[in-house]
Design a protein around this motif. Structure first.
Motif, mmCIF file in Angstrom:
data_model
loop_
_atom_site.group_PDB
_atom_site.id
_atom_site.type_symbol
_atom_site.label_atom_id
_atom_site.label_comp_id
_atom_site.label_asym_id
_atom_site.label_seq_id
_atom_site.Cartn_x
_atom_site.Cartn_y
_atom_site.Cartn_z
ATOM 1 N N SER A 142 0.960 -1.242 0.001
ATOM 2 C CA SER A 142 0.062 0.238 -0.063
ATOM 3 C C SER A 142 0.778 1.328 -0.028
ATOM 4 O O SER A 142 0.122 2.443 -0.146
ATOM 5 C CB SER A 142 -0.793 0.094 1.258
ATOM 6 O OG SER A 142 -0.173 0.150 2.283
ATOM 7 N N GLY A 143 2.020 1.171 0.224
ATOM 8 C CA GLY A 143 3.067 2.149 0.222
ATOM 9 C C GLY A 143 3.474 2.673 1.656
ATOM 10 O O GLY A 143 4.049 3.700 1.808
ATOM 11 N N SER A 144 2.554 2.045 2.614
ATOM 12 C CA SER A 144 2.950 2.595 4.032
ATOM 13 C C SER A 144 4.323 1.804 4.556
ATOM 14 O O SER A 144 4.627 0.764 4.269
ATOM 15 C CB SER A 144 1.482 2.231 4.656
ATOM 16 O OG SER A 144 1.916 2.687 6.061
ATOM 17 N N ARG A 145 4.677 2.520 5.605
ATOM 18 C CA ARG A 145 5.849 1.878 6.478
ATOM 19 C C ARG A 145 5.400 1.861 7.779
ATOM 20 O O ARG A 145 6.207 1.471 8.963
ATOM 21 C CB ARG A 145 7.169 2.579 6.264
ATOM 22 C CG ARG A 145 7.653 2.442 5.009
ATOM 23 C CD ARG A 145 7.862 1.268 4.064
ATOM 24 N NE ARG A 145 8.568 1.244 2.883
ATOM 25 C CZ ARG A 145 7.486 0.952 1.791
ATOM 26 N NH1 ARG A 145 6.284 0.544 2.039
ATOM 27 N NH2 ARG A 145 8.160 0.786 0.534
ATOM 28 N N ALA A 146 4.268 1.883 7.970
ATOM 29 C CA ALA A 146 3.408 1.717 9.538
ATOM 30 C C ALA A 146 3.305 0.266 9.865
ATOM 31 O O ALA A 146 2.224 -0.062 10.077
ATOM 32 C CB ALA A 146 2.180 2.585 9.656
ATOM 33 N N PHE A 147 4.407 -0.229 9.938
ATOM 34 C CA PHE A 147 4.347 -1.983 10.472
ATOM 35 C C PHE A 147 4.036 -1.971 11.850
ATOM 36 O O PHE A 147 4.586 -1.307 12.686
ATOM 37 C CB PHE A 147 5.678 -2.571 10.168
ATOM 38 C CG PHE A 147 6.281 -2.415 8.462
ATOM 39 C CD1 PHE A 147 5.192 -2.682 7.591
ATOM 40 C CD2 PHE A 147 7.282 -1.713 8.070
ATOM 41 C CE1 PHE A 147 5.493 -2.996 6.306
ATOM 42 C CE2 PHE A 147 7.619 -1.702 6.645
ATOM 43 C CZ PHE A 147 6.683 -2.313 5.840
ATOM 44 N N SER A 148 3.474 -3.077 12.100
ATOM 45 C CA SER A 148 3.093 -3.596 13.455
ATOM 46 C C SER A 148 4.437 -4.297 14.255
ATOM 47 O O SER A 148 5.172 -4.977 13.498
ATOM 48 C CB SER A 148 2.075 -4.733 13.421
ATOM 49 O OG SER A 148 2.190 -5.409 14.646
ATOM 50 N N GLY A 149 4.592 -3.543 15.228
ATOM 51 C CA GLY A 149 5.838 -3.819 16.037
ATOM 52 C C GLY A 149 5.616 -5.530 16.547
ATOM 53 O O GLY A 149 6.591 -6.192 16.391
ATOM 54 N N ALA A 150 4.415 -5.919 16.626
ATOM 55 C CA ALA A 150 4.374 -7.388 17.195
ATOM 56 C C ALA A 150 4.548 -8.275 15.926
ATOM 57 O O ALA A 150 5.247 -9.230 15.984
ATOM 58 C CB ALA A 150 2.821 -7.412 17.579
ATOM 59 N N ASP A 151 4.290 -7.528 14.550
ATOM 60 C CA ASP A 151 4.434 -8.705 13.539
ATOM 61 C C ASP A 151 5.965 -8.832 13.272
ATOM 62 O O ASP A 151 6.506 -9.583 12.888
ATOM 63 C CB ASP A 151 3.723 -8.140 12.395
ATOM 64 C CG ASP A 151 2.182 -7.961 12.188
ATOM 65 O OD1 ASP A 151 1.805 -9.063 13.037
ATOM 66 O OD2 ASP A 151 1.553 -7.322 11.536
ATOM 67 N N LEU A 152 6.598 -7.564 13.287
ATOM 68 C CA LEU A 152 7.993 -7.394 13.303
ATOM 69 C C LEU A 152 8.724 -8.537 14.155
ATOM 70 O O LEU A 152 9.572 -9.066 13.957
ATOM 71 C CB LEU A 152 8.689 -6.279 13.183
ATOM 72 C CG LEU A 152 8.169 -5.360 12.286
ATOM 73 C CD1 LEU A 152 8.754 -3.751 12.424
ATOM 74 C CD2 LEU A 152 8.647 -5.587 10.783
ATOM 75 N N ALA A 153 8.459 -8.541 15.475
ATOM 76 C CA ALA A 153 9.046 -9.249 16.591
ATOM 77 C C ALA A 153 8.361 -10.685 16.110
ATOM 78 O O ALA A 153 9.471 -11.731 16.545
ATOM 79 C CB ALA A 153 8.090 -9.041 17.827
#
Length: 198
Positions: free
Chosen positions: A90-101
Motif C-alpha cells: 500500500s506504500g505505507s511503512r507503518a508496520f506492526s511492532g508485534a508482526d516484526l517481533a
C-alpha cells in the motif's frame, strides 16, 4: 514462459496458473490466511505443511518433519507476513511492532544446514525441522523488509485478486499475479471495452 521458482496454483474457480511470488517469504502466503483468505486455507495439519514445503523455493524435498507446535508457529508467521506485505504494497511503512517481533523470533532459530555430497550434489542435513524451515522463511523476510526490495512488494492489480508478490522484473513494472490469469483477464476486458458487440 515458466519461471524456475513459479508454483502451479489451482484456486477455487478451478483455473490453474503459474505464480512466482518472487521470494520465499511471500510464497508462504499462497497457503491461505486469515479473514477473506481463510477460504484458501491449505495448512490444516502438520502433514499439510510438510507436504507443501517441497514446492517452495528452498528445495528441501521431502526432508521436513513438522510438529503441531511448528504448524501453529507457521500460521502466526504467515499472518504477520501477510499484514506486513499488505502494508508495504500500500506504500505505507507503518508496520506492526508485534508482526516484526514475530518475524524476528522465527529468524532467530537455526536455519536448515546445507551439505554437499561426493558427486557435488547440494542437499541438507536431515531431518530438517519445521522450525528450521520457518527460520529460512523469516530470514528471507528480514532481507526483503529490511532492504531495497521492500519498495517492490506489490498486490496484483487484478479485480478482487489478493495475491502479493515481489516484483523482480528489471523495470519494476509487473502488475499481475500471472499473465495467464489476471493479466489475460485484463486484456480480454480491455478488448471487449474497445470493441463492444452490436
Amino acid at each position: 514462459m515458466i519461471l524456475a521458482n513459479s508454483m502451479e496454483l489451482a484456486p477455487l474457480d478451478g483455473q490453474r496458473f503459474r505464480f512466482d511470488a518472487g521470494t520465499l517469504c511471500l510464497e508462504l502466503l499462497v497457503t491461505g490466511g486469515e479473514g477473506e483468505l481463510a477460504r484458501w486455507e491449505r495448512l490444516h495439519t502438520p502433514g499439510d505443511l510438510a507436504a507443501w514445503i517441497p514446492y517452495s523455493r528452498v528445495g528441501l524435498g521431502d526432508l521436513v518433519q513438522v510438529s503441531a507446535d511448528e504448524l501453529a508457529a507457521t500460521l502466526r508467521l504467515r499472518a504477520a507476513l501477510q499484514r506486513l506485505a499488505a502494508t508495504a504494497a500500500s506504500g505505507s511503512r507503518a508496520f506492526s511492532g508485534a508482526d516484526l517481533a514475530t518475524m524476528n523470533e522465527a529468524a532467530a532459530a537455526p536455519p536448515p544446514v546445507p551439505v554437499i555430497g561426493p558427486a557435488l550434489e547440494r542437499s541438507w542435513v536431515s531431518p530438517v525441522t519445521g522450525t528450521q524451515f520457518l527460520s529460512a522463511v523469516a530470514r528471507d523476510a528480514v532481507e526483503v523488509f529490511g532492504g531495497p526490495a521492500l519498495d517492490r512488494i506489490r498486490t496484483c492489480e487484478g479485480e478482487r485478486c489478493p495475491m502479493l508478490f515481489l516484483d523482480t522484473s528489471r523495470p519494476g513494472a509487473r502488475r499481475w499475479c500471472s499473465m495467464d490469469r489476471c493479466g489475460n483477464r485484463y486484456k480480454l476486458r480491455t478488448r471487449r471495452d474497445r470493441h463492444p458487440s452490436g
